[in-house]
Design an enzyme around this catalytic site. Structure first.
Site, short mmCIF file in Angstrom:
data_model
loop_
_atom_site.label_atom_id
_atom_site.label_comp_id
_atom_site.label_asym_id
_atom_site.label_seq_id
_atom_site.Cartn_x
_atom_site.Cartn_y
_atom_site.Cartn_z
N GLU A 41 -1.69 33.10 25.86
CA GLU A 41 -2.21 31.84 26.41
C GLU A 41 -2.14 31.83 27.94
OE1 GLU A 41 0.16 28.56 25.09
OE2 GLU A 41 -1.27 27.04 25.75
N LYS A 112 -8.06 24.58 23.18
CA LYS A 112 -6.84 24.16 22.48
C LYS A 112 -6.97 22.71 22.04
CE LYS A 112 -1.80 24.52 23.22
NZ LYS A 112 -0.78 24.98 24.20
N CYS A 148 -1.57 28.58 20.58
CA CYS A 148 -0.15 28.14 20.51
C CYS A 148 0.04 26.92 19.61
CB CYS A 148 0.38 27.90 21.92
SG CYS A 148 2.19 28.06 22.05
N SER A 181 4.99 30.75 24.13
CA SER A 181 5.98 30.04 23.31
C SER A 181 7.36 30.36 23.86
CB SER A 181 5.81 30.54 21.87
OG SER A 181 6.77 30.00 21.03
N GLY A 294 30.25 32.65 44.35
CA GLY A 294 31.66 32.37 44.56
C GLY A 294 32.41 32.75 43.30
N LEU A 295 33.39 33.62 43.43
CA LEU A 295 34.13 34.10 42.26
C LEU A 295 35.49 33.41 42.27
CD1 LEU A 295 33.53 36.20 40.04
CD2 LEU A 295 34.84 37.84 41.37
N ASP A 300 33.44 30.99 34.09
CA ASP A 300 32.01 30.82 34.36
C ASP A 300 31.51 31.82 35.39
OD1 ASP A 300 32.08 28.63 32.62
OD2 ASP A 300 32.53 27.24 34.25
N SER A 301 32.19 31.86 36.53
CA SER A 301 31.72 32.79 37.57
C SER A 301 31.90 34.23 37.12
CB SER A 301 32.43 32.52 38.90
OG SER A 301 33.83 32.62 38.77
N ASN A 377 36.49 17.41 46.62
CA ASN A 377 35.11 17.84 46.84
C ASN A 377 34.96 18.60 48.15
OD1 ASN A 377 34.09 16.86 44.46
ND2 ASN A 377 33.49 14.88 45.31
N THR A 401 26.96 28.70 39.26
CA THR A 401 27.79 29.09 38.11
C THR A 401 28.19 27.89 37.24
OG1 THR A 401 29.80 28.89 39.44
CG2 THR A 401 28.76 31.05 39.38
N LYS A 516 23.46 13.33 39.85
CA LYS A 516 23.89 14.68 40.24
C LYS A 516 22.92 15.73 39.70
CE LYS A 516 28.93 14.25 40.63
NZ LYS A 516 30.21 14.81 40.16
#
Lengths: 543, 543
Positions: A41, A112, A148, A181, A294-295, A300-301, A377, A401, A516
């Protein structure tokens, strides 16, 4: 009739690239004595083109590309996807079209009918739905050509009519569906079910060719599939890769017993492969090479770093360790161990001096106030500022991350750890990220055990734990899954047996943090409901 | 028959508030011997409710609210807007409905036929279009009741049919349209034209009741209007305020000569009033009071400060002056003068110490590199971090001061001056911001002349001017207007007489900065094409 399914990856608005690729596949299929080749498509312009469709010159370029491709289709027939101008004087200005190219020209165009306009889809924004149905005759065959969504009304009656119910009246002997898809970890199976239901309902073979490749946040997994009239899988193309395969129509129509074995693939492996493709195509299509993150020493990181290293190569990835006065020593040693395991370059920059200088500048205004979210923060934003300084100086793309759990409840710092050009894990709940970590560690310890085993912490104040502010993830994530992925309301979630007080608190947090998420990076979509364009909640509302 | 138009402001999902307000207006109209009162589109839940419509409990709450409102409509009839469940077993799950309430119950429901699905609109995402047409009979009259977009097909044939063409066959004597028709500086006039065309085409009076109030980025200007069969304006309700007015049907039908004088209102004043409402409702509906901005001494933050002071009161606004080593002395004195003119509290925090500390931390990695965009952006991000520290410590909402020109070409720092919970000027080109400044200074000097007259500069390096990187705004803005607002392609813009090299460079900059805009705050929409949900361009594409 030998039919080629060309499962290509396209680049939105990159007509030269898409056109050259399509023509190359046509030549290849012709060399293999194919009589028909089928592309996905909107393959000429890439899917989804978004508001590019509103520019006249963009449609002109689509049309010119189709004509040029047609000039290469003398003997072979080709089906390509592109927008088509609506000249009827009313309704939307375009159709989403499948062009049949043959004898060097555009021999037929099919539009379509069912235009998806939910989740990430906005097709009714651009296209007028088709309501006229005609079979495509070719070489003595009668092809029911659809696009589709046209074949998906078999699953839930989302639309008031079903295009194949109209087309079947004209006695086709084959269904061809050109698709874009998108991947989710559920979608491959759903797609197969839809194809089987169609094949068996209409007693016809069905060939679906899907796009592969990622377009920013939306990943297309390919997996183009051919199904026989009895619902047997005759063939399936690769997942997450370009691929072309040939099918003989006669065999499809008669081979009720043919059944290609489809190897099972786990949810986690599907996600893993999708994320790799998502990262590679984001960088590749933007012409970028280098990533920075940033590790933190957290899970997660760590998982993002493994993915970046595998997707881009260790030489293209840089990690910054940015400990504050609240970072535990093991955070640094764990992160260093991981970076060394992966062969990724890293730097350690302590942020306490910069933090101290900020405190000094703010002292006249903040004195007498307690250490609170402002100071928490602040650390996160100092880190983001350092990462972005590297990004601006050396051209690394900052990769985000954040995970879906924390994005859901707003447990993250806007303009701090929520920064980045692309969110890799933003559609994975924390519990799913642990599954990915285990997957990486299947054969050898890539991610140090300690990163996986320690209690999650933002380390923005002394002895902080995620569970100080949030329910444990094995409680939180299932609630979030109900509310976000399944759109189940609080009363029904509570009725499932979850604690009412926790459910209400979690949902309040989710709703209060739309502001956010509005400013979050694009999130690689792997579930049926990712944050971003697929979920559109008001910011200013009463919850 | 005396009909009341109740032009109310709703709060999305705030059923208690919306319901109480609707009932209060009903009582008031009844007290004035009205026989019918009309409320705006989706007035029960607020427009646009977004993906709330996907939650069963949300629809339940809508239905319960409608039933409760109906119980107050014994003698008087009321028309309110709310979603209605589609029970036909196919198609989308909801209709966008107008409920006619009378005798204490829901006497009739009319569905919307034409579902806008362009720009900011996503109605096809949620609603099934109506295709059956019936007149609403009431007190011997025959009302053609439609919902917003239903009467707009008279303007451009965006749809394949026109609901009033069907309804007119049933010989109505009045058209009533319930709307949630968003503000743009062009839209009031367009709306009047559409109403006039309808009135004159069908030879009927038409009453349109519009919502007022802002829903995050989308501002509704009210201006509900009644037009006689000859296209004469019989009455118009207030702009940007809640309002109710009564109209006698007999007079509407016969009063061809009645013509209410509509005072002309300039584009700049419309924008000014829209922005005030946008700011007030953002704070009011979120339950917030206090705003903070970075005051640079430039025109953008000056104009935002005036708007914030007027919208929220000077006691609720705080300005931070955050000069770096590159800030000119006049930037500080100009900003101080402005803050004093407005009676707004301000603080001056020099950022050179924090900048120096960042430089020191980065020195091991940056040494030997030239001062470049990294150091420029660093200053902007330090400012954002200080502003957000105040925001987090004291609860001020950081308000963004980016303009549409710089957002277009990416002349701003992501996570720096692009931060903020709401963008006030993000839909105004720089040249339009000067017009606003002149508007403020009409009677007295509110914004110091020097702020208006000096050459725009980001002051992130010595002697920097915007024109170092960008064409002059009187060249840039008209090109941007063509490309962004009108979706005109480069070749056609050049054909209008603009310099080809500049046009191509500008459009490249616009396209290359989708990634920045993706993370920008919600922008108060005042034009026909604002950044945000109304403009959906791919990030990863070839331009």
């Amino acid at each position: 009739m030998k039919i080629a399914l060309a499962q290509i990856s396209t680049h939105i608005a990159n007509f030269d690239l898409n056109k050259a690729k399509i023509i190359r596949y046509i030549k290849e299929a012709e060399g293999q004595q194919s009589e028909l080749i089928v592309f996905p498509e909107l393959s000429v312009c890439g899917y989804p083109p978004g508001d590019f469709l509103g520019f006249d010159s963009f449609i002109d370029e689509c049309e010119a590309a189709v004509r040029e491709i047609a000039s290469h289709c003398i003997k072979i027939g080709a089906i390509v996807g592109a927008p088509y101008r609506n000249t009827r004087g009313k309704g939307k200005k375009l159709f989403n079209a499948a062009y049949f190219l043959h004898n060097g020209t555009i021999e037929k165009v099919v539009f379509k009918s069912l235009l998806p306009n939910y989740d990430i889809f906005d097709e009714y924004r651009y296209f007028e739905p088709n309501i006229e149905f005609r079979i495509l005759p070719f070489k003595g065959h009668r092809i029911a050509l659809t696009i589709c969504e046209d074949i998906w009304n078999i699953y839930t009656p989302f639309y008031t009519f079903t295009p194949m119910d109209e087309l079947i009246k004209q006695q086709p002997d084959l269904m061809i569906n050109i698709s874009a898809s998108p991947f989710s970890y559920n979608h491959k199976q759903k797609r197969e079910e839809v194809l089987k239901k169609n094949a068996m309902k209409y007693r016809l073979p069905v060939m679906l060719v899907n796009q592969t490749g990622a377009q920013t946040d939306i990943i297309f997994d390919g997996g183009s599939t051919v199904i026989g009239p009895n619902g047997n899988i005759i063939g399936q193309l690769e997942l997450f890769n370009e691929d072309m395969r040939y099918f003989e129509l006669k065999e499809m129509m008669t081979s009720d017993s043919v059944q290609e074995e489809i190897l099972p693939i786990s949810k986690t492996e599907l996600i893993y492969r999708a994320l790799l493709l998502g990262i590679r195509d984001y960088f590749g299509k933007l012409g970028l090479q280098k990533a920075i993150i940033g590790l933190s020493g957290g899970i997660d990181s760590a998982v993002v770093l493994v993915l970046l290293q595998q997707a881009l190569g260790k030489e293209n990835v840089k990690a910054l360790l940015l400990p504050s006065m609240f970072s535990s020593e093991h955070s640094i040693t764990d992160a260093v161990e991981l970076a060394k395991n992966l062969g990724v370059a890293y730097e350690i920059i302590r942020i306490s001096e910069v933090f101290g200088q900020f405190e000094e500048s703010l002292e006249p205004y903040f004195k007498g106030t307690e250490f609170n979210i402002a100071e928490e923060n602040l650390q996160s934003r100092i880190r983001a500022t350092l990462l972005m300084a590297f990004s601006n100086k050396f051209g690394h793309v900052l990769i985000n991350t954040s995970n879906k759990s924390e994005m859901s409840v707003g447990y993250g710092t806007l303009y701090g750890d929520m920064c980045g050009g692309l969110s890799v894990l933003g559609d994975l709940y924390k519990t799913e990220i642990y599954q990915l970590a285990d997957f990486f560690n299947k054969n050898e310890v890539v991610i140090p055990r300690n990163i996986i085993e320690k209690a999650p912490s933002a380390e923005l104040k002394p002895d902080q734990k995620d569970t100080d502010s949030l329910p444990p993830y094995d409680v939180l994530d299932p609630i979030l899954y109900q509310y976000i992925d399944l759109q189940v309301s609080a009363p029904e979630i509570i009725a499932l047996g979850f604690d009412a007080e926790i459910v209400n608190r979690v949902i309040r947090m989710v709703n209060a943090n739309e502001f956010k998420r509005f400013q979050a990076p694009p999130v690689l979509r792997v579930s049926d409901k990712a944050f971003g364009i697929g979920r559109r909640m008001p910011i200013v509302a009463k919850y």
